[in-house]
Design an enzyme around this catalytic site. Structure first.
Site, PDB file in Angstrom:
ATOM      1  N   ALA A   9       0.827  -1.214   0.000  1.00 18.18           N
ATOM      2  CA  ALA A   9       0.000   0.000   0.000  1.00 18.18           C
ATOM      3  C   ALA A   9       0.861   1.263   0.000  1.00 18.18           C
ATOM      4  CB  ALA A   9      -0.916  -0.008   1.220  1.00 18.18           C
ATOM      5  N   ALA A  10       2.042   1.170  -0.610  1.00 19.43           N
ATOM      6  CA  ALA A  10       2.970   2.303  -0.536  1.00 19.43           C
ATOM      7  C   ALA A  10       3.082   3.080  -1.847  1.00 19.43           C
ATOM      8  CB  ALA A  10       4.351   1.812  -0.101  1.00 19.43           C
ATOM      9  N   ARG A  15      -2.584   8.487  -9.976  1.00 17.23           N
ATOM     10  CA  ARG A  15      -3.697   8.434 -10.921  1.00 17.23           C
ATOM     11  C   ARG A  15      -5.049   8.747 -10.249  1.00 17.23           C
ATOM     12  NH1 ARG A  15      -2.177   2.641 -13.456  1.00 17.23           N
ATOM     13  NH2 ARG A  15      -1.035   2.479 -11.466  1.00 17.23           N
ATOM     14  N   ALA A 401     -47.428  15.369  24.347  1.00 19.05           N
ATOM     15  CA  ALA A 401     -46.846  16.188  23.283  1.00 19.05           C
ATOM     16  C   ALA A 401     -46.176  17.419  23.867  1.00 19.05           C
ATOM     17  CB  ALA A 401     -47.944  16.608  22.317  1.00 19.05           C
ATOM     18  N   ALA A 444     -50.971  18.874  32.493  1.00 22.09           N
ATOM     19  CA  ALA A 444     -50.466  19.513  31.272  1.00 22.09           C
ATOM     20  C   ALA A 444     -49.999  20.933  31.574  1.00 22.09           C
ATOM     21  CB  ALA A 444     -51.556  19.519  30.220  1.00 22.09           C
ATOM     22  N   ARG A 461     -48.990  24.931  37.073  1.00 24.93           N
ATOM     23  CA  ARG A 461     -49.431  26.077  36.275  1.00 24.93           C
ATOM     24  C   ARG A 461     -50.286  27.001  37.147  1.00 24.93           C
ATOM     25  NH1 ARG A 461     -52.627  21.498  33.449  1.00 24.93           N
ATOM     26  NH2 ARG A 461     -54.535  21.542  34.672  1.00 24.93           N
TER      27      ARG A 461
END
Ligand code: UD1
Ligand code: CA
Length: 491
Positions: A9-10, A15, A401, A444, A461
């Protein structure tokens, strides 16, 4: 058979017209070099010697640091060197790219004392398979060759070395395209760049002369040298042209990529996976899939992903390094990274499961839900518009949600613990660190800042109040305002 392996692989890879070393170009989720190494790992050679050149450091690090997802995993062996389950990996530098013959010569000090067969492969032949290599080694052994190679028939022999055989059929030489005569160029049997050499014959490498026209030492010259000395050589025309494609240009890389993609898809079809449209899916080489799974168009399965049996993966889904259990459903346009989705769970559409998450058996993560580093218990549902980060959520929890775990205070991340069977009303914020006891309810629109005891109802709340007739009063006020304006305008 005692076996060692060498990967060349050297080369400069000019190209490829790229600053990235040629063997590090990616092909279906692995580098070319990893593909070659994977085929070799499975032969369990004692040593695998990788010859790298100018990009020595990058190449070595690409193998050591990527922790290849494909088994056998790399481990640290003696002297800090990486090793696979069976093979020691050695990296050798060829400082100047003086040819394939010189590259192999550089490995000799590392093969000293090794007595057996050395399999040599070009690092740019990524499609080579373990099966073919095994077949080749058994032929090499059976025929008692000292040096042999794999050849193949090519419709476009192009730049491959031609295999020259004498009348008896014995191989006598490999002639490179640039050095071939007009009649030799017509030969369609070519050299694959995979060789088996008995360790005793490696000394012949020293006899390779410089090829003046290219200025390189050709490994292929070893065949002629061996023949001249009466050393037994062989060339086995096994496997297909597609398997031995040598990647020298980007065009060849593209061809190899396509061939590999087709091979991977065919393999999964053979094992019972269905594809609605094979042309638009991407499946990395390391992916595993179970029988009866259906994959819709535009699905990307990347890295070390495992998809179980009978799953449905709908269009535009990307799953990376994750495990998907049997019967799971991943709905449209969902991204899952580094996570586990257990059996029969359903995720999406438009969900994002971020690394370190676990979605429990039969759990449901729905539209526009983001989950980060969180465990979601079995049967739990977060169906819409939710952020769950650093959360430990139990079984059968209902997450309304718009629920948000507020896990970050600007400095640190904090954990939210939600026990089994909790019910969280829509639009709730849980300011971490906070614990919600088993079976508790959150009304909620609540902002939770304190731990909630089991089975309690938490409401935070503001109480709703009514101002009688307010709307009528407002209406008349607005009308009188309008009246004033028009009067003003008239003036
Ligand atoms: C080589 C063979 C050719 C064969 C073809 C198969 C030679 C002389 N020719 O040609 O017969 O048909 O492969 O694909 O061997 N490398 C080094 N050091 C170097 C030069 C190359 O390690 O100094 C490595 C490259 O990184 C590459 C491999 O050797 O992985 C082959 O080199 P490359 O230049 O691609 O050879 P080809 O011209 O393809
Ligand atoms: Ca090549």
């Amino acid at each position: 058979m005692k076996l060692a392996a060498v990967v060349l692989a050297a080369g400069l890879g000019t190209r490829m017209n790229s600053s990235l070393p040629k063997v590090l170009h990616m092909l279906n989720g692995r580098t070319m070099l990893q593909h070659v190494l994977t085929a070799l790992y499975e032969l369990s050679p004692q040593k695998i010697v990788v010859v790298a050149g100018k990009h020595f450091k990058e190449i070595k690090e690409s193998i050591i640091q990527t922790n290849p997802p494909n088994p056998p995993l790399l481990k640290v062996g003696k002297g800090g060197l990486p090793r696979t389950q069976n093979s020691e990996l050695i990296f050798v530098q060829q400082k100047e790219a003086k040819g394939t013959g010189d590259a192999l010569l550089k490995t000799l000090p590392y093969l000293r004392g090794f007595d057996g067969t050395v399999i040599v492969i070009n690092g740019d032949t990524p499609l080579i398979s373990r099966e073919t290599l095994k077949k080749f080694l058994s032929l090499h052994k059976k025929r008692r060759d000292v040096i042999s190679l794999i050849s193949f028939m090519s419709h476009e022999p192009g730049t491959y070395g031609r295999v020259i055989r004498e009348k008896s059929g014995d191989v006598v030489a490999i002639v490179e395209d640039r050095d071939a005569t007009v009649s030799q160029r017509k030969i369609m049997e070519v050299n694959s760049g995979a060789y088996a050499i008995e360790s005793d014959a490696l000394c012949l490498l020293k006899e390779i002369k410089l090829n003046e026209s290219k200025g390189e030492y050709y490994l292929t010259d070893i065949i002629r040298i061996a023949r001249d000395k009466g050393v037994k050589t062989g060339a086995y025309c096994i496997g297909s042209e597609n398997e031995f494609i040598g990647v020298n240009t980007r065009e060849e890389l593209e061809k190899a990529r396509q061939l590999m993609k087709d091979r991977i898809i065919r393999r999964w079809i053979d094992r019972g996976v269905s594809f609605v449209d094979t042309t638009s899916v991407f499946i990395s080489s390391d992916v595993k899939m179970g029988k009866g799974t259906i994959v819709y168009p535009n699905v990307h399965l990347e890295g070390n992903t495992k998809v179980g049996r009978g799953c449905t993966i709908y269009p535009n889904v990307r799953i990376q390094n994750s495990t998907i259990g049997d019967g799971a459903i991943i709905k449209d346009s969902t991204l899952i990274e580094g996570s586990v989705v257990k059996n029969r769970a359903s995720v999406g559409p438009f969900a994002h499961i971020r690394p370190g998450s676990e979605i429990g058996t039969g759990a449901r993560i729905g539209n526009f839900v983001e989950v980060k580093k969180s465990v979601i218990g079995s049967g739990t549902k977060a169906s819409h518009l939710t952020y769950l980060g650093d959360a430990k959520i139990g079984k059968d929890v209902n997450i309304g949600a718009g629920t948000i775990t507020c896990n970050y205070d600007g400095y640190k991340k904090h954990i939210t613990v939600i026990k089994d069977k909790v019910f969280i009303g829509s639009d709730s914020q849980l300011i971490a660190p906070v614990k919600i006891g088993k079976g508790a309810y959150i009304g909620a629109g609540s902002t939770i800042i304190k731990d909630i005891p089991s089975n309690a109802l938490a409401l935070s709340r503001v109480e709703q109040r009514h101002i009688k007739g307010w709307a009528l009063k407002r209406k008349s006020k607005v009308q009188s305002l309008k009246f004033k304006v028009t009067k003003k305008e008239r003036r």
